[in-house]
Design a protein around this motif. Sequence first.
Motif, PDB file in Angstrom:
ATOM      1  N   GLY A  47       0.810  -1.221   0.000  1.00 20.12           N
ATOM      2  CA  GLY A  47       0.000   0.000   0.000  1.00 20.12           C
ATOM      3  C   GLY A  47       0.837   1.262   0.000  1.00 20.12           C
ATOM      4  O   GLY A  47       0.314   2.370   0.160  1.00 20.12           O
ATOM      5  N   GLN A  48       2.146   1.132  -0.179  1.00 20.86           N
ATOM      6  CA  GLN A  48       3.040   2.284  -0.159  1.00 20.86           C
ATOM      7  C   GLN A  48       2.909   3.094  -1.449  1.00 20.86           C
ATOM      8  O   GLN A  48       2.754   2.535  -2.541  1.00 20.86           O
ATOM      9  N   LEU A  49       2.970   4.439  -1.317  1.00 20.12           N
ATOM     10  CA  LEU A  49       2.880   5.313  -2.481  1.00 20.12           C
ATOM     11  C   LEU A  49       4.086   5.117  -3.387  1.00 20.12           C
ATOM     12  O   LEU A  49       5.229   5.085  -2.934  1.00 20.12           O
ATOM     13  N   VAL A  50       3.807   4.989  -4.687  1.00 19.21           N
ATOM     14  CA  VAL A  50       4.871   4.891  -5.683  1.00 19.21           C
ATOM     15  C   VAL A  50       4.982   6.200  -6.457  1.00 19.21           C
ATOM     16  O   VAL A  50       6.080   6.696  -6.717  1.00 19.21           O
ATOM     17  N   ALA A  51       3.827   6.767  -6.812  1.00 22.05           N
ATOM     18  CA  ALA A  51       3.805   8.031  -7.555  1.00 22.05           C
ATOM     19  C   ALA A  51       2.455   8.693  -7.358  1.00 22.05           C
ATOM     20  O   ALA A  51       1.446   8.029  -7.099  1.00 22.05           O
ATOM     21  N   VAL A  52       2.428  10.016  -7.502  1.00 25.41           N
ATOM     22  CA  VAL A  52       1.192  10.790  -7.372  1.00 25.41           C
ATOM     23  C   VAL A  52       1.172  11.858  -8.465  1.00 25.41           C
ATOM     24  O   VAL A  52       2.213  12.430  -8.813  1.00 25.41           O
ATOM     25  N   GLY A  53      -0.016  12.116  -9.014  1.00 27.38           N
ATOM     26  CA  GLY A  53      -0.165  13.209  -9.974  1.00 27.38           C
ATOM     27  C   GLY A  53       0.279  12.855 -11.377  1.00 27.38           C
ATOM     28  O   GLY A  53      -0.036  11.783 -11.891  1.00 27.38           O
ATOM     29  N   LYS A  54       1.051  13.759 -12.002  1.00 27.45           N
ATOM     30  CA  LYS A  54       1.460  13.579 -13.408  1.00 27.45           C
ATOM     31  C   LYS A  54       2.195  12.264 -13.621  1.00 27.45           C
ATOM     32  O   LYS A  54       1.932  11.550 -14.591  1.00 27.45           O
ATOM     33  N   GLU A  55       3.122  11.962 -12.724  1.00 29.26           N
ATOM     34  CA  GLU A  55       3.903  10.728 -12.860  1.00 29.26           C
ATOM     35  C   GLU A  55       3.006   9.500 -12.766  1.00 29.26           C
ATOM     36  O   GLU A  55       3.139   8.553 -13.535  1.00 29.26           O
ATOM     37  N   ALA A  56       2.049   9.533 -11.833  1.00 30.20           N
ATOM     38  CA  ALA A  56       1.153   8.389 -11.649  1.00 30.20           C
ATOM     39  C   ALA A  56       0.222   8.206 -12.852  1.00 30.20           C
ATOM     40  O   ALA A  56      -0.130   7.074 -13.203  1.00 30.20           O
ATOM     41  N   LYS A  57      -0.175   9.304 -13.495  1.00 30.54           N
ATOM     42  CA  LYS A  57      -1.072   9.187 -14.651  1.00 30.54           C
ATOM     43  C   LYS A  57      -0.422   8.409 -15.788  1.00 30.54           C
ATOM     44  O   LYS A  57      -1.093   7.684 -16.520  1.00 30.54           O
ATOM     45  N   GLU A  58       0.887   8.567 -15.926  1.00 28.01           N
ATOM     46  CA  GLU A  58       1.602   7.824 -16.958  1.00 28.01           C
ATOM     47  C   GLU A  58       1.577   6.320 -16.687  1.00 28.01           C
ATOM     48  O   GLU A  58       1.820   5.518 -17.595  1.00 28.01           O
ATOM     49  N   PHE A  59       1.286   5.939 -15.443  1.00 33.55           N
ATOM     50  CA  PHE A  59       1.237   4.521 -15.072  1.00 33.55           C
ATOM     51  C   PHE A  59      -0.061   3.848 -15.532  1.00 33.55           C
ATOM     52  O   PHE A  59      -0.126   2.625 -15.611  1.00 33.55           O
ATOM     53  N   LEU A  60      -1.133   4.641 -15.782  1.00 35.24           N
ATOM     54  CA  LEU A  60      -2.438   4.060 -16.110  1.00 35.24           C
ATOM     55  C   LEU A  60      -2.328   3.128 -17.314  1.00 35.24           C
ATOM     56  O   LEU A  60      -1.882   3.520 -18.390  1.00 35.24           O
ATOM     57  N   GLY A  61      -2.749   1.858 -17.117  1.00 37.20           N
ATOM     58  CA  GLY A  61      -2.711   0.880 -18.190  1.00 37.20           C
ATOM     59  C   GLY A  61      -1.338   0.311 -18.482  1.00 37.20           C
ATOM     60  O   GLY A  61      -1.178  -0.496 -19.396  1.00 37.20           O
ATOM     61  N   ARG A  62      -0.316   0.737 -17.700  1.00 34.48           N
ATOM     62  CA  ARG A  62       1.052   0.296 -17.989  1.00 34.48           C
ATOM     63  C   ARG A  62       1.729  -0.355 -16.784  1.00 34.48           C
ATOM     64  O   ARG A  62       2.934  -0.569 -16.807  1.00 34.48           O
ATOM     65  N   THR A  63       0.980  -0.637 -15.737  1.00 37.20           N
ATOM     66  CA  THR A  63       1.610  -1.107 -14.501  1.00 37.20           C
ATOM     67  C   THR A  63       1.759  -2.626 -14.464  1.00 37.20           C
ATOM     68  O   THR A  63       0.902  -3.357 -14.964  1.00 37.20           O
ATOM     69  N   PRO A  64       2.845  -3.116 -13.828  1.00 36.92           N
ATOM     70  CA  PRO A  64       2.945  -4.556 -13.550  1.00 36.92           C
ATOM     71  C   PRO A  64       1.982  -4.907 -12.417  1.00 36.92           C
ATOM     72  O   PRO A  64       1.366  -4.025 -11.817  1.00 36.92           O
ATOM     73  N   GLU A  65       1.890  -6.209 -12.108  1.00 37.45           N
ATOM     74  CA  GLU A  65       0.932  -6.652 -11.095  1.00 37.45           C
ATOM     75  C   GLU A  65       1.192  -6.052  -9.719  1.00 37.45           C
ATOM     76  O   GLU A  65       0.267  -5.831  -8.941  1.00 37.45           O
ATOM     77  N   ILE A  67       2.027  -3.097  -8.903  1.00 33.56           N
ATOM     78  CA  ILE A  67       1.668  -1.678  -8.774  1.00 33.56           C
ATOM     79  C   ILE A  67       0.255  -1.447  -9.309  1.00 33.56           C
ATOM     80  O   ILE A  67      -0.115  -1.976 -10.361  1.00 33.56           O
ATOM     81  N   ARG A  68      -0.515  -0.665  -8.564  1.00 33.95           N
ATOM     82  CA  ARG A  68      -1.869  -0.283  -8.999  1.00 33.95           C
ATOM     83  C   ARG A  68      -1.930   1.229  -9.194  1.00 33.95           C
ATOM     84  O   ARG A  68      -1.511   1.987  -8.320  1.00 33.95           O
ATOM     85  N   ALA A  69      -2.429   1.661 -10.342  1.00 36.33           N
ATOM     86  CA  ALA A  69      -2.670   3.090 -10.585  1.00 36.33           C
ATOM     87  C   ALA A  69      -4.156   3.343 -10.341  1.00 36.33           C
ATOM     88  O   ALA A  69      -5.020   2.720 -10.970  1.00 36.33           O
ATOM     89  N   ILE A  70      -4.449   4.228  -9.423  1.00 36.59           N
ATOM     90  CA  ILE A  70      -5.820   4.430  -8.945  1.00 36.59           C
ATOM     91  C   ILE A  70      -6.235   5.882  -9.123  1.00 36.59           C
ATOM     92  O   ILE A  70      -5.450   6.808  -8.883  1.00 36.59           O
ATOM     93  N   ARG A  71      -7.492   6.076  -9.519  1.00 39.75           N
ATOM     94  CA  ARG A  71      -8.095   7.407  -9.499  1.00 39.75           C
ATOM     95  C   ARG A  71      -9.073   7.409  -8.324  1.00 39.75           C
ATOM     96  O   ARG A  71     -10.176   6.867  -8.436  1.00 39.75           O
ATOM     97  N   PRO A  72      -8.684   7.973  -7.187  1.00 36.92           N
ATOM     98  CA  PRO A  72      -9.497   7.851  -5.976  1.00 36.92           C
ATOM     99  C   PRO A  72     -10.765   8.695  -5.958  1.00 36.92           C
ATOM    100  O   PRO A  72     -11.591   8.531  -5.079  1.00 36.92           O
ATOM    101  N   MET A  73     -10.909   9.605  -6.943  1.00 38.68           N
ATOM    102  CA  MET A  73     -12.127  10.401  -7.062  1.00 38.68           C
ATOM    103  C   MET A  73     -12.971   9.838  -8.201  1.00 38.68           C
ATOM    104  O   MET A  73     -12.453   9.524  -9.271  1.00 38.68           O
ATOM    105  N   LYS A  74     -14.271   9.704  -7.952  1.00 42.39           N
ATOM    106  CA  LYS A  74     -15.176   9.229  -8.997  1.00 42.39           C
ATOM    107  C   LYS A  74     -16.441  10.078  -8.961  1.00 42.39           C
ATOM    108  O   LYS A  74     -17.015  10.295  -7.892  1.00 42.39           O
ATOM    109  N   ASP A  75     -16.847  10.553 -10.133  1.00 43.22           N
ATOM    110  CA  ASP A  75     -18.055  11.387 -10.242  1.00 43.22           C
ATOM    111  C   ASP A  75     -18.002  12.590  -9.309  1.00 43.22           C
ATOM    112  O   ASP A  75     -19.010  12.996  -8.719  1.00 43.22           O
ATOM    113  N   GLY A  76     -16.805  13.162  -9.137  1.00 43.75           N
ATOM    114  CA  GLY A  76     -16.658  14.369  -8.343  1.00 43.75           C
ATOM    115  C   GLY A  76     -16.581  14.162  -6.848  1.00 43.75           C
ATOM    116  O   GLY A  76     -16.444  15.130  -6.097  1.00 43.75           O
ATOM    117  N   VAL A  77     -16.674  12.919  -6.397  1.00 45.87           N
ATOM    118  CA  VAL A  77     -16.636  12.653  -4.950  1.00 45.87           C
ATOM    119  C   VAL A  77     -15.620  11.551  -4.652  1.00 45.87           C
ATOM    120  O   VAL A  77     -15.123  10.879  -5.556  1.00 45.87           O
TER     121      VAL A  77
END
Length: 341
Positions: A47-65, A67-77
């Motif tokens: 559960g340790q942070l690997v990246a946040v923000g711009k760097e983490a967005k580049e991880f979307l769809g490209r992560t190994p098992e 690492i998880r890239a997460i968007r913690p906000m959904k529908d504005g909440v």
Amino acid sequence: MIFDRLFRFLGKDLAMDLGTANTLLYSPSEGIVLNEPSVVAIESRTGQLVAVGKEAKEFLGRTPERIRAIRPMKDGVIADFEITKEMIAFFIRKVISGFRLAKPKIVICVPTGITQVEKRAVIESAQQAGAREVRLVEEPMAAAIGAGLPIEEPVGNMVVDIGGGTTEVAVISLSAVAYAESVRVAGDELNEAIQRYMQDQFQLLIGENMAEQIKIRVGSAYELPEPLTMEVAGKNMVTGTPGMVEVTDSHIREAIKEPVSVIVGAVRKALEKTPPELVADIASRGLLLAGGGSLLRGLDKLISDSTRLHVMLDDDPLTTVVRGTGKTIEHRGHYDQVFIN
């Protein structure tokens, strides 16, 4: 009052647009100090942070098992409380560097349709991330303030704020929301519609980031005078091998037709529910478009054709909301009526 002034002197008050797609922070003394994607990459096992923000967005769809890239906000909440708390804390630390004697006071904008439970989650996330005091303001109200609309006057001001997760339509008069319509269809839904269209029409699988690039480069809500084209790379669903197709603005217009019609429908519904005197004001003054989603080509013209209203696009729609939220800090006392908590 004396202690509050002391805290302000020693600390740094902040305005936050905690969006589904992007998080922006504004400091009264420095302006916009942070504009980063609302994405967090974590180590799956610890559960340790690997990246946040711009760097983490580049991880979307490209992560190994691992690492998880997460968007913690959904529908504005908030969809993931713990990850959102970590993200807010990271961003606050990033803009308030070094030793500080006082925790910041933060004003955060939220969707108009937010529930009490969701409000509490936003407030607690900011408090646990290090905020001394947290106040909330509704997104369309913040957009109206940011665009310089005369919200204190007894006239109708219509604001359409199209973000990543929600489209907020509000009629504002006398520093209050007279009527609001909130639909959880916005920029993210357009991206998802493009992904589905690419699968259905071209049997091509594409990622979230590619869908967003397509929307930005060739997306439109209204027929363009000059056609746009783009080469799109992805994975062929039939063969499983890399594939490449050419898409045009007309393809993407067809792809996003349904979510765009929901956004236009929300504007029309808000007009139908608004008192006639306020509608008369809006007819003479027009409506304001703000938020990143409003940058979709031709959307202003489509809404204008559908409503027969003059549609104004803010000069910098991506930052309208956070600029307005910042003004509530800069002009203390003047905007006390707009806070909702």
